[in-house]
Design a protein around this motif. Sequence first.
Motif, PDB file in Angstrom:
ATOM      1  N   GLU A  62       0.840  -1.194   0.000  1.00 32.32           N
ATOM      2  CA  GLU A  62       0.000   0.000   0.000  1.00 32.32           C
ATOM      3  C   GLU A  62       0.875   1.244   0.000  1.00 32.32           C
ATOM      4  OE1 GLU A  62      -2.544  -0.591   3.379  1.00 32.32           O
ATOM      5  OE2 GLU A  62      -3.950  -1.782   2.174  1.00 32.32           O
ATOM      6  N   LEU A  63       0.569   2.149  -0.886  1.00 32.23           N
ATOM      7  CA  LEU A  63       1.355   3.370  -0.992  1.00 32.23           C
ATOM      8  C   LEU A  63       0.564   4.543  -0.452  1.00 32.23           C
ATOM      9  CD1 LEU A  63       2.864   3.015  -4.563  1.00 32.23           C
ATOM     10  CD2 LEU A  63       3.725   2.156  -2.393  1.00 32.23           C
ATOM     11  N   ARG A  64       1.225   5.322   0.377  1.00 29.56           N
ATOM     12  CA  ARG A  64       0.605   6.545   0.871  1.00 29.56           C
ATOM     13  C   ARG A  64       1.434   7.693   0.316  1.00 29.56           C
ATOM     14  NH1 ARG A  64      -0.718   2.460   4.431  1.00 29.56           N
ATOM     15  NH2 ARG A  64      -2.898   2.503   5.031  1.00 29.56           N
ATOM     16  N   GLY A  65       2.092   8.458   1.158  1.00 30.46           N
ATOM     17  CA  GLY A  65       2.850   9.578   0.596  1.00 30.46           C
ATOM     18  C   GLY A  65       4.339   9.322   0.475  1.00 30.46           C
ATOM     19  N   GLU A  66       4.761   8.081   0.743  1.00 32.31           N
ATOM     20  CA  GLU A  66       6.203   7.844   0.786  1.00 32.31           C
ATOM     21  C   GLU A  66       6.826   7.994  -0.601  1.00 32.31           C
ATOM     22  OE1 GLU A  66       3.773   5.725   1.134  1.00 32.31           O
ATOM     23  OE2 GLU A  66       4.438   3.643   1.112  1.00 32.31           O
ATOM     24  N   ARG A  67       8.114   8.273  -0.574  1.00 33.91           N
ATOM     25  CA  ARG A  67       8.845   8.404  -1.825  1.00 33.91           C
ATOM     26  C   ARG A  67       9.186   7.010  -2.325  1.00 33.91           C
ATOM     27  NH1 ARG A  67      12.659  13.368  -2.583  1.00 33.91           N
ATOM     28  NH2 ARG A  67      13.421  12.984  -4.677  1.00 33.91           N
ATOM     29  N   CYS A  68       8.844   6.730  -3.561  1.00 34.45           N
ATOM     30  CA  CYS A  68       9.041   5.383  -4.086  1.00 34.45           C
ATOM     31  C   CYS A  68      10.066   5.409  -5.198  1.00 34.45           C
ATOM     32  CB  CYS A  68       7.741   4.833  -4.662  1.00 34.45           C
ATOM     33  SG  CYS A  68       6.373   4.912  -3.515  1.00 34.45           S
ATOM     34  N   GLU A  69      10.846   4.351  -5.255  1.00 34.27           N
ATOM     35  CA  GLU A  69      11.796   4.226  -6.337  1.00 34.27           C
ATOM     36  C   GLU A  69      11.700   2.823  -6.923  1.00 34.27           C
ATOM     37  OE1 GLU A  69      15.868   4.947  -5.290  1.00 34.27           O
ATOM     38  OE2 GLU A  69      16.487   4.978  -7.394  1.00 34.27           O
ATOM     39  N   ILE A  70      11.633   2.755  -8.241  1.00 33.42           N
ATOM     40  CA  ILE A  70      11.697   1.451  -8.910  1.00 33.42           C
ATOM     41  C   ILE A  70      12.973   1.465  -9.719  1.00 33.42           C
ATOM     42  CG2 ILE A  70      10.420  -0.259 -10.215  1.00 33.42           C
ATOM     43  CD1 ILE A  70       8.015   1.482 -10.183  1.00 33.42           C
ATOM     44  N   LYS A  71      13.894   0.594  -9.322  1.00 36.73           N
ATOM     45  CA  LYS A  71      15.193   0.572  -9.990  1.00 36.73           C
ATOM     46  C   LYS A  71      15.133  -0.243 -11.272  1.00 36.73           C
ATOM     47  CE  LYS A  71      18.494   1.702  -6.453  1.00 36.73           C
ATOM     48  NZ  LYS A  71      17.917   1.692  -5.104  1.00 36.73           N
ATOM     49  N   ALA A  72      14.290  -1.273 -11.266  1.00 33.19           N
ATOM     50  CA  ALA A  72      14.177  -2.136 -12.441  1.00 33.19           C
ATOM     51  C   ALA A  72      12.763  -2.683 -12.501  1.00 33.19           C
ATOM     52  CB  ALA A  72      15.185  -3.280 -12.347  1.00 33.19           C
ATOM     53  N   GLY A  73      12.355  -3.070 -13.693  1.00 34.10           N
ATOM     54  CA  GLY A  73      11.075  -3.729 -13.837  1.00 34.10           C
ATOM     55  C   GLY A  73       9.929  -2.782 -14.129  1.00 34.10           C
ATOM     56  N   THR A  74       8.746  -3.328 -13.982  1.00 36.09           N
ATOM     57  CA  THR A  74       7.534  -2.592 -14.296  1.00 36.09           C
ATOM     58  C   THR A  74       6.497  -2.908 -13.233  1.00 36.09           C
ATOM     59  OG1 THR A  74       8.053  -2.856 -16.625  1.00 36.09           O
ATOM     60  CG2 THR A  74       5.828  -2.178 -16.106  1.00 36.09           C
ATOM     61  N   MET A  75       5.778  -1.897 -12.811  1.00 40.48           N
ATOM     62  CA  MET A  75       4.851  -2.085 -11.700  1.00 40.48           C
ATOM     63  C   MET A  75       3.487  -1.561 -12.101  1.00 40.48           C
ATOM     64  SD  MET A  75       5.910  -1.119  -7.938  1.00 40.48           S
ATOM     65  CE  MET A  75       5.277   0.459  -7.512  1.00 40.48           C
ATOM     66  N   SER A  76       2.437  -2.290 -11.772  1.00 39.77           N
ATOM     67  CA  SER A  76       1.102  -1.744 -12.002  1.00 39.77           C
ATOM     68  C   SER A  76       0.462  -1.455 -10.656  1.00 39.77           C
ATOM     69  CB  SER A  76       0.250  -2.700 -12.833  1.00 39.77           C
ATOM     70  OG  SER A  76      -0.005  -3.875 -12.117  1.00 39.77           O
ATOM     71  N   LEU A  77      -0.314  -0.379 -10.637  1.00 39.25           N
ATOM     72  CA  LEU A  77      -0.915   0.102  -9.397  1.00 39.25           C
ATOM     73  C   LEU A  77      -2.368   0.415  -9.646  1.00 39.25           C
ATOM     74  CD1 LEU A  77       1.768   2.850  -8.891  1.00 39.25           C
ATOM     75  CD2 LEU A  77       1.502   0.953  -7.325  1.00 39.25           C
ATOM     76  N   ARG A  78      -3.152   0.378  -8.589  1.00 39.20           N
ATOM     77  CA  ARG A  78      -4.519   0.868  -8.686  1.00 39.20           C
ATOM     78  C   ARG A  78      -4.704   1.917  -7.600  1.00 39.20           C
ATOM     79  NH1 ARG A  78      -9.260  -1.018 -10.817  1.00 39.20           N
ATOM     80  NH2 ARG A  78      -8.371  -3.035 -11.316  1.00 39.20           N
ATOM     81  N   THR A  79      -5.160   3.096  -7.989  1.00 40.11           N
ATOM     82  CA  THR A  79      -5.359   4.129  -6.978  1.00 40.11           C
ATOM     83  C   THR A  79      -6.663   3.858  -6.240  1.00 40.11           C
ATOM     84  OG1 THR A  79      -6.668   5.638  -8.330  1.00 40.11           O
ATOM     85  CG2 THR A  79      -4.270   5.813  -8.513  1.00 40.11           C
ATOM     86  N   ALA A  80      -6.821   4.536  -5.116  1.00 41.45           N
ATOM     87  CA  ALA A  80      -8.018   4.331  -4.307  1.00 41.45           C
ATOM     88  C   ALA A  80      -9.286   4.679  -5.083  1.00 41.45           C
ATOM     89  CB  ALA A  80      -7.929   5.165  -3.026  1.00 41.45           C
ATOM     90  N   ARG A  81      -9.149   5.504  -6.086  1.00 39.12           N
ATOM     91  CA  ARG A  81     -10.329   5.855  -6.862  1.00 39.12           C
ATOM     92  C   ARG A  81     -10.423   5.087  -8.167  1.00 39.12           C
ATOM     93  NH1 ARG A  81     -11.350  12.261  -5.803  1.00 39.12           N
ATOM     94  NH2 ARG A  81     -12.838  12.016  -7.499  1.00 39.12           N
ATOM     95  N   GLY A  82      -9.593   4.054  -8.297  1.00 34.03           N
ATOM     96  CA  GLY A  82      -9.797   3.133  -9.412  1.00 34.03           C
ATOM     97  C   GLY A  82      -8.991   3.406 -10.663  1.00 34.03           C
ATOM     98  N   ALA A  83      -8.090   4.395 -10.639  1.00 32.79           N
ATOM     99  CA  ALA A  83      -7.244   4.611 -11.813  1.00 32.79           C
ATOM    100  C   ALA A  83      -6.196   3.501 -11.852  1.00 32.79           C
ATOM    101  CB  ALA A  83      -6.572   5.974 -11.757  1.00 32.79           C
ATOM    102  N   ARG A  84      -5.929   2.992 -13.045  1.00 33.08           N
ATOM    103  CA  ARG A  84      -4.895   1.966 -13.197  1.00 33.08           C
ATOM    104  C   ARG A  84      -3.655   2.622 -13.775  1.00 33.08           C
ATOM    105  NH1 ARG A  84      -7.195  -2.545 -16.828  1.00 33.08           N
ATOM    106  NH2 ARG A  84      -5.596  -3.922 -15.978  1.00 33.08           N
ATOM    107  N   LEU A  85      -2.524   2.381 -13.114  1.00 35.82           N
ATOM    108  CA  LEU A  85      -1.269   2.982 -13.559  1.00 35.82           C
ATOM    109  C   LEU A  85      -0.249   1.884 -13.807  1.00 35.82           C
ATOM    110  CD1 LEU A  85      -0.887   5.721 -10.771  1.00 35.82           C
ATOM    111  CD2 LEU A  85      -2.165   5.888 -12.912  1.00 35.82           C
ATOM    112  N   VAL A  86       0.590   2.102 -14.796  1.00 38.46           N
ATOM    113  CA  VAL A  86       1.748   1.232 -14.978  1.00 38.46           C
ATOM    114  C   VAL A  86       2.967   2.143 -15.000  1.00 38.46           C
ATOM    115  CG1 VAL A  86       2.950  -0.345 -16.516  1.00 38.46           C
ATOM    116  CG2 VAL A  86       0.479  -0.529 -16.250  1.00 38.46           C
ATOM    117  N   ILE A  87       3.927   1.838 -14.167  1.00 33.57           N
ATOM    118  CA  ILE A  87       5.127   2.663 -14.099  1.00 33.57           C
ATOM    119  C   ILE A  87       6.330   1.795 -14.437  1.00 33.57           C
ATOM    120  CG2 ILE A  87       6.549   4.184 -12.648  1.00 33.57           C
ATOM    121  CD1 ILE A  87       4.066   4.745 -11.007  1.00 33.57           C
TER     122      ILE A  87
END
Lengths: 484, 177
Positions: free
Chosen positions: A115-140
């Motif tokens: 679960e992500l709140r306000g923390e600073r996130c870093e992805i060094k490698a790979g691909t991540m998909s997320l769903r926001t609390a309001r249902g937006a789908r993100l791929v980073i």
Amino acid sequence: MKVKEELESLIGAYVDGKIDEPGLERLNALLRRDAESRRVFAELLNVDSALAALAADWTAVRQPPRRGWAFHPVITAAAACVALAFGGWWWARSTAPFATVMEAAGCPGWVEDAELRGERCEIKAGTMSLRTARGARLVIEAPAEFSFESAQRIRVRRGRLAAEVPPTAKGFTVITPTGDAIDLGTRFGVDVPLAGAAEVHVFEGEVIAKAAGATEKQSLRGGDAVSFGEHVHTVRELRTSAFIQPDEMPGLSAGLAAGQRARSEAALAVLRRDPDLIALFDFEAPEPLPGVYRRVQGRWPGSHAPEFVGVGDHLKLDVGGLRSWPRLTLAAWVRLDRLGAPYQSLLHTDGWGKDRPGQVHWMITELTTMRLALYANQLAPGAEETHGYPDSRTSVLPEQGRWVHLVVVYDCEAGTVRFFFNGRFDKETLQSVANPARLGPAQIGNWDRHDRKLSGRVDELILLGRAMSDEEVRALFEAGTPYR
Amino acid sequence: MSPAETERHRCFLRLFTAHEPAVRAHVRRLVPARADADDVMQEISVVLWEKFDAFRQGEDFRRWAFGVARFEVLAWLRDKGRDRLVLDEEVVAKLAEETAADEPRLERQREALEVCVGKVPREQRDLLMRAYEPESRIQEVAQSSGRSVAGFYQWLHRMRRMLLDCVRRAAGQEVNG
């Protein structure tokens, strides 16, 4: 009674930021002298802050209208988030997470359901998909650094993000160092390079773009793309497939889980020992190959691939020397951003002239088919092709925006050109004049004479001085595919 | 970070997370706008961490944090008071002291709010939440409710007043006057 009403009206104006100076004086006077007034004041402001906390959660879980709507038990007080900085640590909290990790494909240190709140996130490698609390789908896609400011705002310092925003999350905003993108219910991508201007690409719907420092906002529709310059927007060419979309994630995750990366590496290790190998580029060498291109993530988490974006982008190579190759296999994993440009170069030897019969130009045509042109070769009579060069039958169009494996096998003695897409044989074209192939100085992703820029990425390019069998091509694809 | 540092950091996060809503509500009671509370909270969170060494295990974190908050709010008001309409320092100091003592009751009221909002008819509840959601634009919300902006603010006052009556009752309080 009168005083009580006056007090409450003054408090109301104060809470809404509408109080004037005489009003504030009066409020000060009332509060100074009377503990009961202060108590009412405190209680009303207490309600105000609790309402704000509730609203932040409420919007986070707001669903499209449904019957019998009732407050869900997960809605609790307090959600507004404070980013807290100390000693380089970023941290923030709220009772409800802003987003949840759905899939983490090859992202070290990340797990699904995080679960992500306000923390600073870093992805060094790979691909991540997320769903926001309001249902937006993100791929980073890595390398990326970002943090959520709320379920509706993400600050991206670096990385590539694709968003699919349903009506419930309308207004979802991506903040970048050079500008912001505010969604109006749509699909779009934001590319934030380590240096330089961020770009917004709208695949569908409408997005409002605003460059940092700009007074004007710009409405972007599906097919539009801009980069954020100094207070201005510069129109860009749309690059849909520069972004990994939510529907691509399950296949990528499953591929990784199934050990595709190791299979691919094993297959390459075998090829490296092949006596007929002319060159194998996996683009992983620490010193970058010469040329103008972006170095981005390849098929595997943390791997590298050149990406060609701007006019003139290219990568230079010089392999195969002066000798001629009676048989030649060219194979590459490619991720195409856009199609329909007259020619997109996969591999073009420099120049095109009489002095070098058999010199190789391998490309995607405007009809989105694959072409292998060898100088001074001729099609056999009765060939389907009308442009004078061997072309594939299959179009790469259905594979746009995904990794696709392209192979062509040439044999001058047999006079054949054989095309393969994703390991499957496509067609064979016969040549009545077939020169041995020539390589030498060349470019990947462009040509040294005219712009034939490939729009997209190339990963793993193989040049082999023999004809691969159909079975070998299929095995190479199966070992190298990042999908399952 | 050394293991001891990490542990200290964890300990701080646990406490801060548990008490942040109360500290935020406390700050909100002392500054003019919700956005101001966000501002001051940022500052307070940094100061709390910096001074965490002085905090003794077993002490009341909330009380300690309220003390830091009061100090930071007063400094903020002195800074902003020159060009903003803010309450007198004397009034704010009194409010800080009294509401800190009254926090258990105020906290019960905050907890009761969800139930009270749940009793508001659906349409009005939507409006209320939209008016309070982050980055809300009151003009737009007012317009969609068919009210003038001034009329909408009046309506918001009435809703808060009504909700205050409700949370007082729900939190076991008498209804005054």
